[in-house]
Design a protein around this motif. Structure first.
Motif, PDB file in Angstrom:
ATOM      1  N   GLU A   1      34.931  10.408  19.910  1.00 43.00           N
ATOM      2  CA  GLU A   1      33.814  11.275  19.472  1.00 43.00           C
ATOM      3  C   GLU A   1      33.129  11.076  18.281  1.00 43.00           C
ATOM      4  O   GLU A   1      31.880  11.047  17.916  1.00 43.00           O
ATOM      5  N   THR A   2      33.986  11.376  17.492  1.00 46.38           N
ATOM      6  CA  THR A   2      33.656  11.140  16.063  1.00 46.38           C
ATOM      7  C   THR A   2      34.661  10.173  15.124  1.00 46.38           C
ATOM      8  O   THR A   2      35.848   9.967  15.481  1.00 46.38           O
ATOM      9  N   PRO A   3      34.206   9.754  14.168  1.00 47.97           N
ATOM     10  CA  PRO A   3      35.092   8.870  13.444  1.00 47.97           C
ATOM     11  C   PRO A   3      36.467   9.613  12.955  1.00 47.97           C
ATOM     12  O   PRO A   3      37.466   9.132  12.489  1.00 47.97           O
ATOM     13  N   LEU A   4      36.237  11.174  12.383  1.00 42.33           N
ATOM     14  CA  LEU A   4      37.426  11.821  12.254  1.00 42.33           C
ATOM     15  C   LEU A   4      38.636  11.898  13.231  1.00 42.33           C
ATOM     16  O   LEU A   4      39.783  11.893  13.001  1.00 42.33           O
ATOM     17  N   ASP A   5      38.220  11.915  14.529  1.00 39.57           N
ATOM     18  CA  ASP A   5      38.968  11.936  15.576  1.00 39.57           C
ATOM     19  C   ASP A   5      39.790  10.701  15.567  1.00 39.57           C
ATOM     20  O   ASP A   5      40.938  10.517  15.881  1.00 39.57           O
ATOM     21  N   ALA A   6      38.993   9.452  15.394  1.00 40.58           N
ATOM     22  CA  ALA A   6      39.702   8.238  15.326  1.00 40.58           C
ATOM     23  C   ALA A   6      40.619   8.194  14.187  1.00 40.58           C
ATOM     24  O   ALA A   6      41.706   7.686  14.344  1.00 40.58           O
ATOM     25  N   PHE A   7      40.422   8.724  13.209  1.00 33.82           N
ATOM     26  CA  PHE A   7      41.356   8.961  11.844  1.00 33.82           C
ATOM     27  C   PHE A   7      42.257   9.863  12.261  1.00 33.82           C
ATOM     28  O   PHE A   7      43.816   9.167  11.973  1.00 33.82           O
TER      29      PHE A   7
END
Length: 146
Positions: free
Chosen positions: A47-53
Motif C-alpha cells: 500500500e505504501t513504500p513504508l510498508d515495503a520497507f
C-alpha cells in the motif's frame, strides 16, 4: 546463551545493513527519486513504500538469521565435514534464495534462478576453498605443537 543472543542480534543487524546497501544500489539502478527497498515492482505490491520497507527489513533480518543459524551445522560432530558442507549449502541456498525472491531482488524466472544458482555456487565454492585452506593451516600449526 548470552553469546547466542548477541550473535543472533549481530547477524540480524548485518542482514539489515546489507539489505540497506542493496536497496540503495537498486534505487540508483532504477534512478528513483526516493530510496526504495527493492525494485519498483516489489514496492507496488504494498500500500505504501513504508510498508515495503518494513517487510524488507524483516526479510533482511531473516537473511542474517539464516546465515547465523546455518553455522551450527558445523558443530554436528556426528556428521563428516563433507556432510556438514552439503547440509550447510542446502540450508543457506534454500533459505537465502526464498528470502531473496520474497525481497524482489531478482525476477522469479527459471533463467534468473539458473544464473543466480551459478553465482551462488561459485561464491560458496570460493569461500569453502579458502576456509579449508585456513583450516589446514591451523591443523598443521596444531600438529607441530604436539
Amino acid at each position: 546463551m548470552k553469546k547466542f543472543i548477541r550473535g543472533l542480534a549481530s547477524s540480524i543487524s548485518i542482514g539489515i545493513t546489507i539489505g540497506l546497501v542493496v536497496s540503495t544500489f537498486f534505487s540508483y539502478l532504477y534512478k528513483t527519486k526516493y530510496l526504495l527497498p527493492s525494485s519498483p515492482a516489489f514496492v507496488k505490491n504494498f500500500e505504501t513504500p513504508l510498508d515495503a520497507f518494513i517487510v524488507s527489513i524483516i526479510i533482511w533480518g531473516l537473511m542474517g538469521v539464516v546465515f547465523f543459524l546455518s553455522q551450527y551445522i558445523f558443530l554436528l560432530e556426528k556428521l563428516s565435514i563433507t556432510q556438514q558442507t552439503i547440509y550447510h549449502f542446502i540450508v543457506t541456498y534454500c533459505g537465502y534464495t526464498i528470502l531473496a525472491v520474497c525481497a524482489g531482488w531478482f525476477p522469479d524466472t527459471f533463467s534468473w534462478l539458473i544464473f543466480y544458482t551459478g553465482i551462488f555456487v561459485l561464491i560458496y565454492c570460493l569461500i569453502w576453498f579458502f576456509s579449508m585452506k585456513e583450516a589446514k593451516k591451523i591443523t598443521a600449526a596444531l600438529n607441530k605443537l604436539t
